[in-house]
Structure formats: structure tokens, C-alpha cells
Design a protein around this motif. Structure first.
Motif, PDB file in Angstrom:
ATOM      1  N   ILE A  46       0.641  -0.849   0.308  1.00 42.01           N
ATOM      2  CA  ILE A  46       0.243  -0.058   0.167  1.00 42.01           C
ATOM      3  C   ILE A  46       0.816   1.187  -0.013  1.00 42.01           C
ATOM      4  N   GLN A  47       2.335   1.180  -0.414  1.00 41.66           N
ATOM      5  CA  GLN A  47       2.664   2.610   0.308  1.00 41.66           C
ATOM      6  C   GLN A  47       2.779   2.953  -1.165  1.00 41.66           C
ATOM      7  N   CYS A  48       2.396   2.666  -2.457  1.00 37.21           N
ATOM      8  CA  CYS A  48       2.038   3.913  -3.340  1.00 37.21           C
ATOM      9  C   CYS A  48       0.299   4.364  -3.169  1.00 37.21           C
ATOM     10  N   GLY A  49      -0.332   4.037  -2.194  1.00 39.84           N
ATOM     11  CA  GLY A  49      -1.706   4.377  -2.111  1.00 39.84           C
ATOM     12  C   GLY A  49      -1.580   4.613  -1.382  1.00 39.84           C
ATOM     13  N   VAL A  50      -1.176   5.470  -0.455  1.00 40.32           N
ATOM     14  CA  VAL A  50      -2.083   5.964   1.145  1.00 40.32           C
ATOM     15  C   VAL A  50      -0.541   6.955   1.459  1.00 40.32           C
ATOM     16  N   GLN A  51      -1.146   8.061   2.207  1.00 36.42           N
ATOM     17  CA  GLN A  51       0.646   8.753   2.361  1.00 36.42           C
ATOM     18  C   GLN A  51       1.082   8.249   3.972  1.00 36.42           C
ATOM     19  N   LYS A  52       2.765   8.440   3.502  1.00 34.75           N
ATOM     20  CA  LYS A  52       3.344   8.235   5.079  1.00 34.75           C
ATOM     21  C   LYS A  52       3.238   9.315   5.962  1.00 34.75           C
ATOM     22  N   THR A  53       1.970   9.348   7.156  1.00 35.93           N
ATOM     23  CA  THR A  53       2.194  10.681   7.640  1.00 35.93           C
ATOM     24  C   THR A  53       3.255  11.513   8.147  1.00 35.93           C
ATOM     25  N   PRO A  54       3.559  11.940   8.493  1.00 32.90           N
ATOM     26  CA  PRO A  54       4.765  12.729   9.324  1.00 32.90           C
ATOM     27  C   PRO A  54       4.193  12.804  11.141  1.00 32.90           C
ATOM     28  N   CYS A  55       5.201  12.063  11.428  1.00 29.61           N
ATOM     29  CA  CYS A  55       4.842  11.878  13.113  1.00 29.61           C
ATOM     30  C   CYS A  55       5.995  13.057  13.746  1.00 29.61           C
ATOM     31  N   LYS A  72      -0.053  12.100  12.648  1.00 27.63           N
ATOM     32  CA  LYS A  72      -1.587  12.820  11.788  1.00 27.63           C
ATOM     33  C   LYS A  72      -1.579  12.244  10.968  1.00 27.63           C
ATOM     34  N   GLU A  73      -2.349  11.055  10.944  1.00 21.90           N
ATOM     35  CA  GLU A  73      -2.698  10.526   9.791  1.00 21.90           C
ATOM     36  C   GLU A  73      -3.945  10.732   9.381  1.00 21.90           C
ATOM     37  N   PHE A  74      -4.840  11.887  10.253  1.00 20.00           N
ATOM     38  CA  PHE A  74      -5.727  12.922   9.228  1.00 20.00           C
ATOM     39  C   PHE A  74      -5.621  13.661   8.367  1.00 20.00           C
ATOM     40  N   LEU A  75      -4.286  13.263   8.056  1.00 22.00           N
ATOM     41  CA  LEU A  75      -3.584  13.730   6.871  1.00 22.00           C
ATOM     42  C   LEU A  75      -4.020  12.500   5.722  1.00 22.00           C
ATOM     43  N   GLN A  76      -4.524  11.730   5.737  1.00 21.77           N
ATOM     44  CA  GLN A  76      -4.502  11.077   4.842  1.00 21.77           C
ATOM     45  C   GLN A  76      -5.955  11.684   3.360  1.00 21.77           C
ATOM     46  N   TYR A  77      -5.882  11.421   2.441  1.00 21.84           N
ATOM     47  CA  TYR A  77      -6.885  11.968   1.778  1.00 21.84           C
ATOM     48  C   TYR A  77      -8.108  12.041   1.996  1.00 21.84           C
ATOM     49  N   THR A  78      -8.887  11.021   2.621  1.00 29.11           N
ATOM     50  CA  THR A  78     -10.018  11.084   3.261  1.00 29.11           C
ATOM     51  C   THR A  78     -10.575  11.314   4.715  1.00 29.11           C
ATOM     52  N   GLY A  79      -8.541  11.644   5.270  1.00 27.52           N
ATOM     53  CA  GLY A  79      -9.546  12.039   6.604  1.00 27.52           C
ATOM     54  C   GLY A  79      -8.985  11.164   7.574  1.00 27.52           C
ATOM     55  N   SER A  80      -9.268  10.143   6.870  1.00 25.57           N
ATOM     56  CA  SER A  80      -8.437   8.684   8.269  1.00 25.57           C
ATOM     57  C   SER A  80      -8.126   7.528   8.040  1.00 25.57           C
ATOM     58  N   SER A 106     -23.240   2.608   4.965  1.00 20.95           N
ATOM     59  CA  SER A 106     -22.915   4.000   5.742  1.00 20.95           C
ATOM     60  C   SER A 106     -21.913   4.958   5.715  1.00 20.95           C
ATOM     61  N   ASP A 107     -22.399   5.920   6.385  1.00 22.95           N
ATOM     62  CA  ASP A 107     -21.367   6.699   5.950  1.00 22.95           C
ATOM     63  C   ASP A 107     -19.881   7.020   6.591  1.00 22.95           C
ATOM     64  N   SER A 108     -19.718   6.073   7.248  1.00 19.36           N
ATOM     65  CA  SER A 108     -18.382   6.002   8.310  1.00 19.36           C
ATOM     66  C   SER A 108     -17.420   6.448   7.116  1.00 19.36           C
ATOM     67  N   ASN A 109     -16.244   6.384   8.396  1.00 18.80           N
ATOM     68  CA  ASN A 109     -14.640   6.539   7.760  1.00 18.80           C
ATOM     69  C   ASN A 109     -14.321   5.770   6.550  1.00 18.80           C
ATOM     70  N   PHE A 110     -14.993   4.318   7.336  1.00 16.65           N
ATOM     71  CA  PHE A 110     -14.421   3.076   6.350  1.00 16.65           C
ATOM     72  C   PHE A 110     -15.061   2.599   5.345  1.00 16.65           C
ATOM     73  N   SER A 111     -16.529   3.504   4.533  1.00 16.15           N
ATOM     74  CA  SER A 111     -17.024   3.460   3.344  1.00 16.15           C
ATOM     75  C   SER A 111     -16.643   4.485   2.461  1.00 16.15           C
ATOM     76  N   MET A 112     -16.228   5.727   3.623  1.00 13.30           N
ATOM     77  CA  MET A 112     -15.203   6.576   2.695  1.00 13.30           C
ATOM     78  C   MET A 112     -14.016   6.202   1.625  1.00 13.30           C
ATOM     79  N   ALA A 113     -13.793   5.501   2.984  1.00 10.28           N
ATOM     80  CA  ALA A 113     -11.962   5.240   2.284  1.00 10.28           C
ATOM     81  C   ALA A 113     -12.616   4.095   1.580  1.00 10.28           C
ATOM     82  N   VAL A 114     -13.438   3.336   1.380  1.00 11.21           N
ATOM     83  CA  VAL A 114     -13.961   2.090   0.212  1.00 11.21           C
ATOM     84  C   VAL A 114     -13.650   2.896  -0.926  1.00 11.21           C
TER      85      VAL A 114
END
Length: 438
Positions: A46-55, A72-80, A106-114
Motif C-alpha cells: 500500500i506504500q504508493c496508495g496511502v500517505q506516509k504521514t508525519p510523526c 497525523k493520520e488525519f492527513l490521509q486523502y479521506t481524512g482517516s 454507511s456514512d463512516s470513515n470506512f465507507s469513505m475510504a472504500v
């Protein structure tokens, strides 16, 4: 030759007692040992599909006496953070299923990511949402590329409709669960934190019913260094994880709130895998008050310019509430896992947090109905450097002497000490002034 560490033996022992269940529709009908190699494989895939967020080191460290590093995982594209598990889940599907598509309800973060990652992978994706879902969430999901269908007045109606569509059209019905694939994807957070912050003493995660992030990351961290403390934090109002751990199985009857503020923190405990892994590998689970979560949201916004929701702020809330005194002087990472909060709710949360932090206060007093007395009051407020947010005058229903006015002021102060100074100055001039307790 495969070398199995002591931590993998713990993982195997934790999962060996889990009864198999077919009550959920998922990419795999069984769960297997979550190995460190599985999490490493997920990180590579998944390294090319998600952000390596800063710590990053936080300015809040001095305030709480802990060396705080914020992931700061909230910096992912869908915020989760859910994107990590979802992407690995989708890329692990057979090609024929990828061609047929997936469906969520659902309207959860999981559904937004899917919605987002399925669209990026060119997998047909359908999201069923109830008619009570906020228009902003519906719009966002469509912008991610999903086909959004409004159906039913409750989440249960939407889920029933989604299952029926899945059966009729060959879609895979997805709901957030604790399969080995999903947990391995979420566990990549633990790998990154360990790499980004040397000499870690502890890592704090959100917990609650959906504790997959906590369980998967604990598996990675405990393999790399068993001495790192892994801590979960949940709401006092919904101690789902603590009660499930005490009972020894996921609890089904919990008083959960449908309010969007709580998100997954208040959800039912969804799986035995996560629960057993948490019981074996997590050192401590604590609960915090809603007030502490709101204060944490305010601190993160002010000091870090980080706009997070309750799930994202709940880890810091454990330090704000003083629930982890053993971490004083330690090097601690906190996972800010989510930042999806509607603007109207964000405004309410910040306004309430300022009041809880003794920085917005209200008082009432009775003056003679003449401009000079009002001017004198404003002079005192200006001298005390209080910012007037609102001032109201009531003449008709005043029960004191004739020709008087009841003045109610809402003012902003710097902090608790400044509020006390303002109160003393007003009481000296107006002994009958009444303060509205928060």
C-alpha cells in the motif's frame, strides 16, 4: 527457514481460541494468524496508495511534561487511518470480484475510504446511505467516485438494501470487521511510528468498539520492541472495549449514541480477533470524559493547527485528563487517526471547549437604565482586557426596581486566571453580579 518470535506465539495463542463465524460477508470467511510478515507485506503493497504521514514533535510537550510526537493520520486523502486497511483489503480481492464490484452501507470513515480507493483501483463501488445522512457526506462520497444511493430512514434499512443488491448483482458486501487482511493494513501505522520516532516508550491509540487500529499496530510494535507500552483510550460514556475485555467476548448490548461527534468510539465491539489481540498485547486501556476530548480538540487546533474529530483527539485526552501519570518525562507517540468533522459540529465543539477551558464566561447584573452606567461597565471590561462577544439588555421583564436594566454579557478571556481577575474586579464594583456556571 521461518523464525517465529515470542510475540508471534502470543498472536497465535490469542487467535487459536477464536470461534469461527460466518455472520459477516467479507473477502475471507476465516481468520488466520496475524504475523509481523503480514503487516510488512501490507506496508509494501500500500506504500504508493496511502500517505506516509508525519510523526512530529509537539509544542504541547512542555504543557503536559511528556515528549509528545503526533502521528497525523488525519492527513490521509479521506481524512482517516481506515484507508490503510481498506486499500490492502481491496488489492487483496480476486480479480473477478474486482470486476464485479463492492458495496458498502454507511456514512463512516470506512465507507469513505472504500469509495475513494475502489474508484482509484477502477473497482465499481456502490455506497448505500440513509436519507438522514448529511448532504456534505453524500457529496463527498460522490466526489470520491462512488455511486451513492439514498435508501431508508435508518442505517439498518440501508444495510438490508445493500445486502440484497450484493446478492442480486454479485457485488461483495463490505463492512468493517477484523479480518487478518484488514488488521494487517491498519497495523502499518505501528511500523511507521517505530521507524519515525527512535527510543519510543509508549504509543497511544484510540480504542472503543472498533479497535482494529489498536490491535493491528500493537502486533507490529510488540514484535519490534516488547518494551514499548501500547495504550488504548475510549470514552467513559461508551466503555465498549473495557467491558468486552472484562466479559471475555465482544459485548452486543451497548448504549451507543448515533451522534456524529462520537464516530467509531461509540460503536459496538465488532470482532473477536481484535479483542483477543488487544487482551494479549495491549498494556492498558483507559477511559476519558467528553469534556477532556473537547479540550484536546481545542489544544490540537491551537497548538498544531490540526482539525481532528473526537476519535482523532481522544488519545491526547488521556494526557489532558491526567490518566497516564506514569508517562511523565517519557517519549510518547499519539495517533491522530481521523479528521472528519462537519463544519457546524466543529463550531459547536470549539465554542463548548472554550467554555470548559474557562476562556468564555457569562455574567448578569442590574444597572440603572442610563447610558453612563453601561459605559462604566464597558470601561471596566476594557481595563481588564476582556473581549466582549455579546451583550444583551432586558428592560421589560426585570423584577427589580423601576427604570433598571438587566445586562447579560458574554466575554472571552485569556485563561482561568484572567477569568478570576475579571470576576473579582466586577464583584468589587457590582456585588450582586451573577455568574453563569459552565
Amino acid at each position: 527457514m521461518k523464525i517465529v518470535s515470542r510475540n508471534e506465539e502470543l498472536l497465535r495463542d490469542a487467535l487459536s481460541r477464536i470461534p469461527q463465524s460466518s455472520s459477516r460477508t467479507s473477502p475471507s470467511s476465516h481468520n488466520k494468524l496475524i504475523r509481523f510478515e503480514d503487516i510488512s507485506a501490507a506496508a509494501f503493497k500500500i506504500q504508493c496508495g496511502v500517505q506516509k504521514t508525519p510523526c512530529m514533535y509537539s509544542r504541547l510537550s512542555k504543557q503536559y511534561g511528556v515528549d509528545i510526537y503526533l502521528k497525523k493520520e488525519f492527513l490521509q486523502y479521506t481524512g482517516s487511518v481506515k484507508e490503510r486497511g481498506v486499500l490492502y483489503l481491496l488489492t487483496s480481492l480476486p480479480q473477478d470480484q474486482q470486476r464485479k464490484g463492492v458495496i458498502v452501507a454507511s456514512d463512516s470513515n470506512f465507507s469513505m475510504a472504500v469509495a475513494y480507493h475502489a474508484s482509484e483501483l477502477r473497482i465499481p463501488v456502490f455506497v448505500i446511505m440513509s436519507t438522514s445522512t448529511s448532504p456534505a457526506r453524500v457529496k463527498m462520497c460522490r466526489e470520491y467516485g462512488a455511486m451513492v444511493i439514498s435508501y431508508g430512514t435508518t442505517a439498518k434499512d440501508s444495510q438490508t438494501h445493500a445486502r440484497r443488491l450484493a446478492q442480486e448483482n454479485g457485488y461483495l458486501y463490505l463492512e468493517e470487521e477484523d479480518s487478518a487482511v484488514y488488521l494487517s493494513g491498519l497495523g502499518t501505522v505501528g511500523l511507521e511510528v517505530y521507524e519515525q520516532v527512535p527510543k519510543l516508550d509508549a504509543v497511544i491509540f484510540p480504542a472503543g468498539g472498533h479497535c482494529g487500529l489498536l490491535a493491528g499496530s500493537a502486533a507490529a510494535l510488540k514484535h519490534l520492541n516488547p518494551l514499548i507500552s501500547v495504550i488504548g483510550v475510549e470514552s467513559e460514556s461508551f466503555p465498549v472495549l473495557q467491558q468486552s475485555l472484562k466479559a471475555g467476548h465482544p459485548t452486543e448490548e451497548q448504549a451507543c449514541s448515533n451522534h456524529h461527534f462520537y464516530g467509531d468510539v461509540s460503536g459496538l465491539c465488532f470482532g473477536s480477533n481484535s479483542l483477543q489481540l488487544t487482551g494479549k498485547l495491549v498494556d492498558k486501556v483507559v477511559a476519558v470524559r467528553e469534556e477532556d476530548v473537547l479540550i484536546s480538540m481545542l489544544r490540537l487546533l491551537e497548538y498544531e493547527r490540526a482539525t481532528v474529530d473526537a476519535e482523532g483527539a481522544i488519545g491526547l485526552a488521556a494526557l489532558v485528563a491526567g490518566k497516564l501519570p506514569e508517562l511523565k518525562g517519557k517519549r510518547v507517540a499519539i495517533i491522530l487517526c481521523s479528521g472528519n468533522l462537519e463544519l457546524q459540529l466543529l463550531q459547536q465543539c470549539i465554542a463548548r471547549a472554550l467554555t470548559l477551558d474557562n476562556r468564555v464566561c457569562r455574567f448578569s447584573l442590574v444597572l440603572s437604565d442610563c447610558p453612563a452606567d453601561i459605559s462604566k461597565l464597558l470601561e471596566i471590561l476594557a481595563r481588564e482586557e476582556a473581549r466582549v462577544l455579546d451583550i444583551k439588555q432586558e428592560r421589560t421583564f426585570v423584577t427589580s426596581e423601576l427604570f433598571t436594566v438587566e445586562v447579560t454579557c458574554t466575554v472571552e478571556t485569556r485563561d482561568k486566571i484572567h477569568t478570576a481577575q475579571l470576576r473579582n474586579a466586577l464583584l468589587e464594583r457590582y456585588p450582586t453580579a451573577a455568574w453563569t456556571e459552565r
